[in-house]
Design an enzyme around this catalytic site. Structure first.
Site, PDB file in Angstrom:
ATOM      1  N   ARG A   1      -9.180   3.909  -5.898  1.00 18.86           N
ATOM      2  CA  ARG A   1      -9.867   4.361  -7.116  1.00 18.86           C
ATOM      3  C   ARG A   1     -11.416   4.425  -6.798  1.00 18.86           C
ATOM      4  O   ARG A   1     -11.895   3.577  -5.909  1.00 18.86           O
ATOM      5  CB  ARG A   1      -9.518   3.635  -8.367  1.00 18.86           C
ATOM      6  CG  ARG A   1      -8.287   3.970  -8.889  1.00 18.86           C
ATOM      7  CD  ARG A   1      -8.048   5.317  -9.401  1.00 18.86           C
ATOM      8  NE  ARG A   1      -6.689   5.819 -10.075  1.00 18.86           N
ATOM      9  CZ  ARG A   1      -5.661   6.230  -9.665  1.00 18.86           C
ATOM     10  NH1 ARG A   1      -5.759   6.752  -8.266  1.00 18.86           N
ATOM     11  NH2 ARG A   1      -4.621   6.347 -10.212  1.00 18.86           N
TER      12      ARG A   1
ATOM     13  N   HIS B   1      -9.154  13.809  -4.953  1.00 21.44           N
ATOM     14  CA  HIS B   1      -8.302  13.250  -5.485  1.00 21.44           C
ATOM     15  C   HIS B   1      -6.948  13.625  -5.060  1.00 21.44           C
ATOM     16  O   HIS B   1      -5.976  14.104  -5.939  1.00 21.44           O
ATOM     17  CB  HIS B   1      -8.400  12.912  -6.843  1.00 21.44           C
ATOM     18  CG  HIS B   1      -7.777  11.472  -7.399  1.00 21.44           C
ATOM     19  ND1 HIS B   1      -8.086  10.929  -8.336  1.00 21.44           N
ATOM     20  CD2 HIS B   1      -6.091  11.349  -7.101  1.00 21.44           C
ATOM     21  CE1 HIS B   1      -7.180   9.924  -8.612  1.00 21.44           C
ATOM     22  NE2 HIS B   1      -6.026  10.357  -7.788  1.00 21.44           N
TER      23      HIS B   1
HETATM   24  P1  NDP Z   1       1.812  -0.991  -6.341  1.00 25.19           P
HETATM   25  O1  NDP Z   1       1.785  -1.858  -7.791  1.00 25.19           O
HETATM   26  O2  NDP Z   1       3.020  -0.906  -5.812  1.00 25.19           O
HETATM   27  O3  NDP Z   1       0.960  -1.788  -5.189  1.00 25.19           O
HETATM   28  C1  NDP Z   1      -0.284  -2.595  -5.736  1.00 25.19           C
HETATM   29  C2  NDP Z   1      -0.518  -3.799  -4.405  1.00 25.19           C
HETATM   30  O4  NDP Z   1      -1.907  -4.339  -4.650  1.00 25.19           O
HETATM   31  C3  NDP Z   1       0.542  -4.849  -4.944  1.00 25.19           C
HETATM   32  O5  NDP Z   1       1.207  -5.362  -3.595  1.00 25.19           O
HETATM   33  C4  NDP Z   1      -0.230  -5.927  -5.377  1.00 25.19           C
HETATM   34  O6  NDP Z   1       0.164  -7.383  -5.151  1.00 25.19           O
HETATM   35  C5  NDP Z   1      -1.692  -5.594  -4.831  1.00 25.19           C
HETATM   36  N1  NDP Z   1      -2.764  -6.249  -5.451  1.00 25.19           N
HETATM   37  C6  NDP Z   1      -3.050  -5.969  -6.894  1.00 25.19           C
HETATM   38  N2  NDP Z   1      -4.194  -6.456  -7.157  1.00 25.19           N
HETATM   39  C7  NDP Z   1      -4.607  -7.362  -6.198  1.00 25.19           C
HETATM   40  C8  NDP Z   1      -5.636  -8.264  -5.905  1.00 25.19           C
HETATM   41  N3  NDP Z   1      -6.580  -8.483  -6.901  1.00 25.19           N
HETATM   42  N4  NDP Z   1      -5.765  -8.589  -4.668  1.00 25.19           N
HETATM   43  C9  NDP Z   1      -4.784  -8.334  -3.477  1.00 25.19           C
HETATM   44  N5  NDP Z   1      -3.662  -7.513  -3.767  1.00 25.19           N
HETATM   45  C10 NDP Z   1      -3.698  -7.044  -5.081  1.00 25.19           C
HETATM   46  O7  NDP Z   1       0.895   0.192  -6.463  1.00 25.19           O
HETATM   47  P2  NDP Z   1       1.027   1.516  -5.426  1.00 25.19           P
HETATM   48  O8  NDP Z   1       1.264   1.043  -4.256  1.00 25.19           O
HETATM   49  O9  NDP Z   1       2.154   2.439  -6.136  1.00 25.19           O
HETATM   50  O10 NDP Z   1      -0.274   2.242  -5.744  1.00 25.19           O
HETATM   51  C11 NDP Z   1      -1.445   1.901  -5.519  1.00 25.19           C
HETATM   52  C12 NDP Z   1      -2.706   2.461  -5.952  1.00 25.19           C
HETATM   53  O11 NDP Z   1      -2.875   3.808  -5.508  1.00 25.19           O
HETATM   54  C13 NDP Z   1      -2.589   2.947  -7.360  1.00 25.19           C
HETATM   55  O12 NDP Z   1      -3.005   2.046  -8.379  1.00 25.19           O
HETATM   56  C14 NDP Z   1      -3.566   4.125  -7.380  1.00 25.19           C
HETATM   57  O13 NDP Z   1      -4.886   3.557  -7.851  1.00 25.19           O
HETATM   58  C15 NDP Z   1      -3.934   4.500  -5.793  1.00 25.19           C
HETATM   59  N6  NDP Z   1      -3.153   6.022  -5.889  1.00 25.19           N
HETATM   60  C16 NDP Z   1      -3.967   6.819  -5.262  1.00 25.19           C
HETATM   61  C17 NDP Z   1      -3.450   8.155  -5.178  1.00 25.19           C
HETATM   62  C18 NDP Z   1      -4.465   9.301  -4.659  1.00 25.19           C
HETATM   63  O14 NDP Z   1      -4.124  10.406  -4.886  1.00 25.19           O
HETATM   64  N7  NDP Z   1      -5.540   8.874  -4.394  1.00 25.19           N
HETATM   65  C19 NDP Z   1      -2.077   8.656  -5.425  1.00 25.19           C
HETATM   66  C20 NDP Z   1      -1.355   7.402  -5.962  1.00 25.19           C
HETATM   67  C21 NDP Z   1      -1.983   6.148  -6.165  1.00 25.19           C
HETATM   68  P3  NDP Z   1       1.198  -8.136  -5.774  1.00 25.19           P
HETATM   69  O15 NDP Z   1       2.254  -7.833  -4.798  1.00 25.19           O
HETATM   70  O16 NDP Z   1       0.981  -9.460  -5.874  1.00 25.19           O
HETATM   71  O17 NDP Z   1       1.502  -7.441  -6.950  1.00 25.19           O
HETATM   72  C1  OXD Z   2      -1.956   8.403  -9.161  1.00 18.49           C
HETATM   73  C2  OXD Z   2      -2.834   9.284  -8.609  1.00 18.49           C
HETATM   74  O1  OXD Z   2      -2.225   7.290  -9.597  1.00 18.49           O
HETATM   75  O2  OXD Z   2      -2.432  10.481  -8.342  1.00 18.49           O
HETATM   76  O3  OXD Z   2      -0.854   8.520  -8.940  1.00 18.49           O
HETATM   77  O4  OXD Z   2      -3.873   8.803  -8.437  1.00 18.49           O
END
Ligand code: NDP
Ligand code: OXD
Length: 305
Positions: A220, A268
């Site tokens: 983000r 995005h």
């Molecule tokens: P998940 O919830 O599967 O994964 C997030 C990971 O981040 C988890 O493994 C979590 O750890 C880790 N995490 C969370 N907080 C912290 C922290 N403070 N320090 C270290 N690690 C942390 O999410 P996704 O993989 O599905 O998606 C990730 C992000 O990608 C979304 O939230 C979104 O912002 C972004 N996104 C962007 C898109 C785009 O088009 N640009 C499209 C889709 C998503 P833990 O294992 O402990 O829970």
């Molecule tokens: C999502 C995105 O979070 O598109 O799925 O950014």
């Protein structure tokens, strides 16, 4: 009992067709049409209506149409309402494709050659292969792990950092971010945006990367301290950045990122929820719900993702 979809209307039509085929017994409504609001049990939205109890008094599940839930007012939603983020194969595949493209472009110095082309310079650098390059991923969730799995066959030296411990074959997983950063030449941010991760891509973090490192931000815009990135690029410490996200979006006219020669910007689009596969994922969760099983992608509101 019915289902309401409140997001991009064009893609909503594909959801509507898929629901009619797969769950003809479950009435599907495309916002702002809702049918009898008292019958709405399930809502899939990017942004729900402000007053959920007043709008849908019997809502049982709020599905986020995206993987991220930082856009949702988590603190003001009805306390007992389960919130589910999107986990679906199409969204994952899109992110894998984008991150592969970005990492390979940075690995093969394409931003540098784009600049040299603009300057009319035919000036080759030595070619390095992936096995001599390290890539690190912040956030080893659904998307971070899929990106690492796709990079692995290319031979990159892989690193990862995550809140809770992970064991991933072929990846050195670090408990401390500070331990990973000096090892990483291309850093990919795939964290959710939470109180703990806002502004994490700052001067201190960037300074710990080795000179000439590159950044990919597909998390983000709020993860990045923009002025710190500009300073790191302009001092020559960072070579280039690929940014898919900004804050605010769209990036305002005149913002220095638009014209920076070493920033590649996309609007995005790293990935997008794909209606066909998303409907399958939501229907599978509805079946889990009907059987009283745990929902996949249930958000822990206290931690913000
Ligand atoms: P998940 O919830 O599967 O994964 C997030 C990971 O981040 C988890 O493994 C979590 O750890 C880790 N995490 C969370 N907080 C912290 C922290 N403070 N320090 C270290 N690690 C942390 O999410 P996704 O993989 O599905 O998606 C990730 C992000 O990608 C979304 O939230 C979104 O912002 C972004 N996104 C962007 C898109 C785009 O088009 N640009 C499209 C889709 C998503 P833990 O294992 O402990 O829970
Ligand atoms: C999502 C995105 O979070 O598109 O799925 O950014």
């Amino acid at each position: 009992m019915s289902f309401v979809y409140k997001a991009d209307p064009a893609r909503g039509l594909i959801w509507q067709r898929a629901f009619a085929e797969r769950r003809p017994d479950l009435p599907f409504h495309l916002w702002p049409e809702t049918g009898d609001p008292a019958k709405v049990r399930f809502l899939c939205a990017w942004m729900p209506p402000e007053d959920i109890p007043g709008t849908f008094p019997n809502l049982e599940i709020l599905f986020s149409v995206g993987a991220g839930v930082d856009q949702l007012p988590l603190d003001s939603l009805p306390p007992g309402l389960p919130v589910v983020r999107m986990i679906e194969d199409g969204l994952t595949q899109g992110m894998v494709e984008y991150c592969l493209a970005a990492v390979l472009a940075l690995h093969r110095d394409l931003p540098l050659y784009r600049q040299r082309q603009a300057a009319g310079l035919w000036q080759p650098e030595p070619v390095r292969l992936a096995r001599g390059r390290s890539v690190g991923v912040m956030g080893l969730g659904v998307l971070g792990q899929a990106v690492l799995a796709a990079l692995r066959p290319l031979g990159f030296r892989l690193h990862g950092w995550n809140r809770s411990p992970r064991a991933i074959e072929g990846v050195t997983v670090h408990r401390r971010l500070d331990d990973m950063l000096p090892e990483v030449e291309i850093l990919v941010c795939l964290l959710p945006l939470t109180e703990a991760t806002r502004g994490i891509l700052d001067a201190r973090l960037l300074a710990r990367l080795p000179p000439g490192a590159c950044l990919v931000n597909t998390g983000r815009g709020g993860h990045l301290v923009e002025a710190d990135l500009l300073a790191a690029l302009d001092s020559g410490h960072l070579a280039a950045a690929v940014l898919d996200v900004a804050e605010p979006e769209p990036l305002p006219p005149g913002h220095p990122f638009w014209t920076h020669p070493r920033i590649w910007l996309t609007p995005h689009i790293a990935s997008m929820t794909q209606p066909e596969t998303a409907v399958e994922a939501v229907l599978a969760n509805l079946e889990r719900h009907a059987r009283g099983e745990a929902l996949l992608g249930l958000v822990e509101r206290g931690r913000g993702y």
